[in-house]
Design a protein around this motif. Structure first.
Motif, PDB file in Angstrom:
ATOM      1  N   ASP A  21      -0.935 -10.037 -12.418  1.00 44.39           N
ATOM      2  CA  ASP A  21      -0.824 -11.237 -11.874  1.00 44.39           C
ATOM      3  C   ASP A  21      -0.756 -11.565 -10.478  1.00 44.39           C
ATOM      4  OD1 ASP A  21       1.623 -10.001 -11.414  1.00 44.39           O
ATOM      5  OD2 ASP A  21       2.911 -11.158 -12.589  1.00 44.39           O
ATOM      6  N   VAL A  22      -0.376 -12.537  -9.746  1.00 41.94           N
ATOM      7  CA  VAL A  22      -0.312 -12.527  -8.150  1.00 41.94           C
ATOM      8  C   VAL A  22       0.709 -11.573  -7.731  1.00 41.94           C
ATOM      9  CG1 VAL A  22       0.178 -13.912  -6.572  1.00 41.94           C
ATOM     10  CG2 VAL A  22      -1.289 -14.958  -8.077  1.00 41.94           C
ATOM     11  N   ALA A  23       1.714 -11.316  -8.329  1.00 42.74           N
ATOM     12  CA  ALA A  23       2.880 -10.369  -7.954  1.00 42.74           C
ATOM     13  C   ALA A  23       2.279  -9.082  -7.783  1.00 42.74           C
ATOM     14  CB  ALA A  23       4.074 -10.670  -8.696  1.00 42.74           C
ATOM     15  N   PHE A  24       1.280  -8.704  -8.771  1.00 46.56           N
ATOM     16  CA  PHE A  24       0.770  -7.137  -8.387  1.00 46.56           C
ATOM     17  C   PHE A  24       0.237  -7.089  -6.964  1.00 46.56           C
ATOM     18  CE2 PHE A  24      -3.170  -4.756  -8.010  1.00 46.56           C
ATOM     19  CZ  PHE A  24      -2.822  -3.520  -8.300  1.00 46.56           C
ATOM     20  N   ILE A  25      -0.402  -8.321  -6.389  1.00 51.10           N
ATOM     21  CA  ILE A  25      -0.925  -8.045  -4.757  1.00 51.10           C
ATOM     22  C   ILE A  25       0.297  -8.098  -4.103  1.00 51.10           C
ATOM     23  CG2 ILE A  25      -2.279  -8.989  -3.204  1.00 51.10           C
ATOM     24  CD1 ILE A  25      -4.318  -9.677  -5.099  1.00 51.10           C
ATOM     25  N   THR A  26       1.081  -9.286  -4.199  1.00 50.84           N
ATOM     26  CA  THR A  26       2.136  -9.484  -3.331  1.00 50.84           C
ATOM     27  C   THR A  26       3.089  -8.404  -3.113  1.00 50.84           C
ATOM     28  OG1 THR A  26       3.544 -10.664  -4.965  1.00 50.84           O
ATOM     29  CG2 THR A  26       2.175 -11.982  -3.365  1.00 50.84           C
ATOM     30  N   MET A  51       1.272  -5.327  -1.564  1.00 54.32           N
ATOM     31  CA  MET A  51       1.041  -5.470  -0.151  1.00 54.32           C
ATOM     32  C   MET A  51       2.474  -5.379   0.768  1.00 54.32           C
ATOM     33  SD  MET A  51      -1.937  -6.138   1.173  1.00 54.32           S
ATOM     34  CE  MET A  51      -1.693  -7.066   2.885  1.00 54.32           C
ATOM     35  N   ALA A  52       3.428  -5.759   0.197  1.00 59.31           N
ATOM     36  CA  ALA A  52       4.722  -5.759   0.749  1.00 59.31           C
ATOM     37  C   ALA A  52       5.061  -4.180   0.954  1.00 59.31           C
ATOM     38  CB  ALA A  52       5.955  -6.323  -0.041  1.00 59.31           C
ATOM     39  N   GLU A  53       4.701  -3.337   0.086  1.00 59.95           N
ATOM     40  CA  GLU A  53       5.005  -1.993  -0.061  1.00 59.95           C
ATOM     41  C   GLU A  53       4.267  -1.191   0.689  1.00 59.95           C
ATOM     42  OE1 GLU A  53       5.094   2.068  -3.258  1.00 59.95           O
ATOM     43  OE2 GLU A  53       4.881  -0.106  -3.676  1.00 59.95           O
ATOM     44  N   HIS A  54       2.841  -1.493   0.826  1.00 64.84           N
ATOM     45  CA  HIS A  54       1.703  -0.398   1.451  1.00 64.84           C
ATOM     46  C   HIS A  54       1.249  -1.163   2.624  1.00 64.84           C
ATOM     47  CE1 HIS A  54       1.514   2.083  -2.316  1.00 64.84           C
ATOM     48  NE2 HIS A  54       1.591   1.006  -2.739  1.00 64.84           N
ATOM     49  N   ALA A  55       1.225  -2.579   2.965  1.00 63.18           N
ATOM     50  CA  ALA A  55       0.873  -3.041   4.111  1.00 63.18           C
ATOM     51  C   ALA A  55       1.928  -3.843   4.945  1.00 63.18           C
ATOM     52  CB  ALA A  55      -0.553  -3.797   3.708  1.00 63.18           C
ATOM     53  N   PRO A  56       3.079  -3.635   5.055  1.00 63.04           N
ATOM     54  CA  PRO A  56       4.080  -4.452   5.495  1.00 63.04           C
ATOM     55  C   PRO A  56       3.872  -5.152   7.060  1.00 63.04           C
ATOM     56  CG  PRO A  56       4.809  -2.285   5.945  1.00 63.04           C
ATOM     57  CD  PRO A  56       3.206  -2.154   5.084  1.00 63.04           C
ATOM     58  N   ASP A  57       2.985  -4.587   7.566  1.00 58.43           N
ATOM     59  CA  ASP A  57       2.597  -5.506   8.895  1.00 58.43           C
ATOM     60  C   ASP A  57       1.589  -6.497   8.844  1.00 58.43           C
ATOM     61  OD1 ASP A  57       0.598  -3.605   8.372  1.00 58.43           O
ATOM     62  OD2 ASP A  57       0.191  -2.992  10.263  1.00 58.43           O
ATOM     63  N   PHE A  58       1.347  -6.892   7.327  1.00 57.00           N
ATOM     64  CA  PHE A  58       0.573  -8.183   7.179  1.00 57.00           C
ATOM     65  C   PHE A  58       1.358  -9.163   6.507  1.00 57.00           C
ATOM     66  CE2 PHE A  58      -2.754  -5.325   7.666  1.00 57.00           C
ATOM     67  CZ  PHE A  58      -3.987  -5.663   8.046  1.00 57.00           C
ATOM     68  N   SER A  59       1.170 -10.288   6.796  1.00 54.14           N
ATOM     69  CA  SER A  59       1.758 -11.462   6.341  1.00 54.14           C
ATOM     70  C   SER A  59       1.057 -12.429   5.615  1.00 54.14           C
ATOM     71  CB  SER A  59       2.679 -12.604   7.629  1.00 54.14           C
ATOM     72  OG  SER A  59       1.529 -12.770   8.565  1.00 54.14           O
ATOM     73  N   PHE A  60       1.531 -12.971   4.345  1.00 53.69           N
ATOM     74  CA  PHE A  60       0.865 -13.730   3.650  1.00 53.69           C
ATOM     75  C   PHE A  60       0.696 -15.314   4.350  1.00 53.69           C
ATOM     76  CE2 PHE A  60       1.264 -17.257   0.482  1.00 53.69           C
ATOM     77  CZ  PHE A  60      -0.045 -17.010  -0.430  1.00 53.69           C
ATOM     78  N   PRO A  67      -3.859  -0.095  -4.190  1.00 51.79           N
ATOM     79  CA  PRO A  67      -2.950   0.281  -3.141  1.00 51.79           C
ATOM     80  C   PRO A  67      -3.517   1.053  -2.073  1.00 51.79           C
ATOM     81  CG  PRO A  67      -1.807   0.416  -5.160  1.00 51.79           C
ATOM     82  CD  PRO A  67      -3.365  -0.162  -5.573  1.00 51.79           C
ATOM     83  N   LYS A  68      -4.484   1.773  -2.545  1.00 50.96           N
ATOM     84  CA  LYS A  68      -5.299   2.739  -1.387  1.00 50.96           C
ATOM     85  C   LYS A  68      -5.909   2.044  -0.565  1.00 50.96           C
ATOM     86  CE  LYS A  68      -6.244   6.460  -4.924  1.00 50.96           C
ATOM     87  NZ  LYS A  68      -7.134   7.234  -5.695  1.00 50.96           N
ATOM     88  N   ILE A  69      -6.415   0.891  -0.969  1.00 51.40           N
ATOM     89  CA  ILE A  69      -7.152  -0.020  -0.065  1.00 51.40           C
ATOM     90  C   ILE A  69      -6.159  -0.621   0.927  1.00 51.40           C
ATOM     91  CG2 ILE A  69      -8.470  -2.128   0.332  1.00 51.40           C
ATOM     92  CD1 ILE A  69      -9.709  -1.498  -2.574  1.00 51.40           C
ATOM     93  N   MET A  70      -4.958  -1.151   0.495  1.00 50.57           N
ATOM     94  CA  MET A  70      -3.875  -1.669   1.132  1.00 50.57           C
ATOM     95  C   MET A  70      -3.545  -0.779   2.192  1.00 50.57           C
ATOM     96  SD  MET A  70      -2.178  -3.706  -1.923  1.00 50.57           S
ATOM     97  CE  MET A  70      -3.010  -4.856  -2.802  1.00 50.57           C
ATOM     98  N   ARG A  71      -3.393   0.459   1.852  1.00 52.04           N
ATOM     99  CA  ARG A  71      -2.573   1.239   2.836  1.00 52.04           C
ATOM    100  C   ARG A  71      -3.710   1.665   4.121  1.00 52.04           C
ATOM    101  NH1 ARG A  71      -0.676   3.995  -1.807  1.00 52.04           N
ATOM    102  NH2 ARG A  71      -2.357   5.236  -2.084  1.00 52.04           N
ATOM    103  N   ARG A  72      -4.952   1.246   3.935  1.00 52.97           N
ATOM    104  CA  ARG A  72      -5.781   1.348   4.937  1.00 52.97           C
ATOM    105  C   ARG A  72      -6.162   0.107   6.031  1.00 52.97           C
ATOM    106  NH1 ARG A  72      -7.868   6.743   5.762  1.00 52.97           N
ATOM    107  NH2 ARG A  72      -8.002   7.677   3.817  1.00 52.97           N
TER     108      ARG A  72
END
Length: 295
Positions: A251-256, A259-268, A225-230
């Motif tokens: 699992d995959v849900a850990f990333i998704t 990302m939804a929480e810490h990098a919401p301006d990124f789309s899958f 999550p620290k990486i995702m926030r950057r």
């Protein structure tokens, strides 16, 4: 067992048998890699010596004169030691994947220098790196970097705390006669280097392939999550983040969800699948590679 092997057509670096994927429940304790000209049997539990030697002999016979060495690595033992079973003692080999060369070292560390299940990820990078500024976090021996430069990247920044791994990364680029002015090697703690990394950006492609747990360095649950926030300050608009996860416990849900929480301006965008040999009976226990776009 041999009927389940996927034999190579030539000298291409590949996995011959992926028992850890549990497709064949009786053989979950073993993988076999072809690191031309060496074959490596990787054991995760003890086996009978006669069975091991019989397997080594059969593998060498099937690979023919191309196979100069059959070795075993005991991942179930302390320090994951290697042993020569047949042929020559090869401690270093130059192997080839998708036309690119990589230096592999046997007998020294648990991992020999390249993760074979990431071949499709390296292929994707090579196909999408043209004129890109690339940031390669947890670069290890710079496999992604080699693929990116081969694909026309204008710059790749490799970051890893292990200076010896980055040294092998330099060797890998030189083996492929790459323009070294395009490649940077930073032996830094990523989590203490955001300012420097930001100055070398923004990046058209950020790759993160962290170890699941590295004592004293990385705890994936805490640190991803620290990486995702950057990501927003590092990745350019419409740029991409390739996020890798190889923990059987996440699992995959850990990333998704992160990302939804810490990098919401990124789309899958998509999930990259490994080659057929790496198909896992329980997909979430194998390698997960997810691609996101900024904006």
């Amino acid at each position: 067992m041999l009927q389940h092997f996927q034999w190579p057509a030539g000298h291409e670096l590949t996995r011959l048998f992926h028992g850890r994927g549990a497709q064949f429940l009786d053989y979950r304790f073993i993988n076999v890699d072809w690191l031309s000209p060496a074959a490596l049997i990787i054991l995760y539990s003890e086996v009978e010596r006669d069975w091991l030697l019989e397997l080594a002999t059969a593998v060498k016979a099937r690979l023919g004169d191309d196979c100069q060495s059959v070795q075993v690595q005991y991942r179930n033992r302390h320090m994951a030691p290697y042993e020569l079973l047949l042929g020559e003692q090869l401690d270093e080999v130059i192997a080839q994947e998708a036309g690119l060369k990589y230096q592999l070292r046997l007998g020294r560390n648990q991992n020999y220098g390249l993760f074979l299940d990431m071949a499709n990820g390296r292929e994707w990078v090579a196909q999408h790196a043209n004129n890109a500024n690339v940031l390669n976090l947890f670069a290890y021996t710079c496999g992604f970097s080699v693929a990116a430069v081969a694909g026309g990247a204008r710059q790749v920044v490799n970051v890893d705390m292990s200076k010896s791994s980055l040294g092998t990364g330099r060797d890998n680029h030189r083996l492929n006669q790459h323009d070294m002015t395009k490649v940077k090697f930073l032996g830094h703690d990523i989590f203490k280097s955001w300012g420097k990394l930001k100055k070398l950006g923004p990046y058209d492609l950020l790759i993160a392939d962290p170890p699941s747990l590295q004592k004293g360095s990385v705890n994936i649950v805490r640190d991803y999550p620290k990486i995702m926030r950057r990501l927003s300050e590092l990745v350019s608009a419409q740029g991409h983040a390739l996020l890798c996860l190889n923990s059987p416990d996440l699992d995959v849900a850990f990333i998704t969800q992160a990302m939804a929480e810490h990098a919401p301006d990124f789309s899958f965008v998509q999930q990259l699948q490994p080659s057929d040999i790496f198909i896992n009976r329980e997909p979430d226990k194998g390698l997960k590679v997810l691609l996101y776009r900024h904006g």
